[in-house]
Design a protein around this motif. Sequence first.
Motif: not given
Length: 444
Positions: A59-68
């Motif tokens: 699910k995480v790796m499908k992101a267009d953008l990640v806010m950490k």
Amino acid sequence: MPYLVVLGGGESGVGTAILGLKKGYEVFVSDKGKIKDKYKNVLKHFGIDWEESKHTADKVMKADLVMKSPGIPDAVPLVRELVKRNIPVISEIEFATRYTDAKIIGITGSNGKTTTTMLTYHILKEAGLNVGMAGNIGDSFAKMVAEEEFDYYVLEISSFQLDGIREFKPHISVITNITPDHLDRYEYQFEKYIASKFLITKNQLSSDYFIYDADDEVLVGWLDKHPIQSRLLPFSLEKIFEEGAYTSNDEIKITTQEDTIEMMKDTLALEGQHNVKNTMAAALAAKLVGIRKETIRECISNFQGAPHRLEKVLKIHHVQYINDSKATNVNATYYALDSVKTPTVWIVGGVDKGNEYKELMPLVREKVKAIVCLGLDNEKIKETFGNVVDLLVETYAMEEAVKVAYKIAERGDTVLLSPACASFDLFDNYEDRGNQFKNCVKNL
């Protein structure tokens, strides 16, 4: 629909999720730990998809953008994998700044940033400006941008929050000082920590301003080697400037291109030399946005100060109890010990972040009559100060530490909680530690 993954379900994570949803993202919040009920309720209210106690990689790796979230280091395998796949990983500050045209005053530093942020906000608000305060203090910046329409933001920003910026550009940036802190996150390299703090100036232009402590050799040394675009406004207790802030005898002078404000030091609500500097930084920022002299003078004389920062709790049997739980590094504790004028019972300890206690030695020799350790691992404190003070006691709970200090302290002494360490071994955070201290003192 673009897909936003938010790593971390705390204040900044949930704020980002709300703003992301409002701006047309499909949002997924993933937290490796437990998400607090108050944040779960918010996510459910907005119908945002979330998980806790794990990160589902697919699910995480499908992101267009990640806010950490700022608490997650860049070095964790999940973040490294995201970077390897060229998925942008940014901070909440970066995400939120894309959706506001407000003028931003960004404040960072190893110590003094909370006080400077609160004082700057206090002046702007009292002057009638439409202003919000966020970042490392209070509500998340992203949540505010989602729910409010402010003309100005005063943001307290940590180095962890700055690490994830790309285009973030404050109109006015402030670095209060830089001393070794959080070195465990920067591979124990002070240079990397300094570079992180200076990211606050990275995107500034010549039409922007940078306010800084010109007595801080680290700051001045870095600026000499790495010139920046913005206009420099230094403040100092030792030097005099054509533009900036300085002291002359018992007066503070705040000078910009427009004119000069003069204030007597003894009118300041906050005590201690470090607070003269915090006041100079806040007054300079306020002057740059056009606040009147009278308002600035009035605000710095009636400001209440930050909780858990040299906060006087009670006097019991002529002993003053002071809560300085926000002192999570050695430099902050240096200020605290320096400001205390009476023999001191010092409560210290917690999670050591690579602390070097030796710089406290002259103050400990001069002022500290006893040390009460409050932490799971007190070896370094015992090694450094064991032969310096007459009495050193180890405790493992706040109630025990306060009772021991109460027994040791005599008429005219001060009991000072100034831990010089993070709180996570025995407490939720420094607020929890400070509140427990205040409750235990009130129960004596």
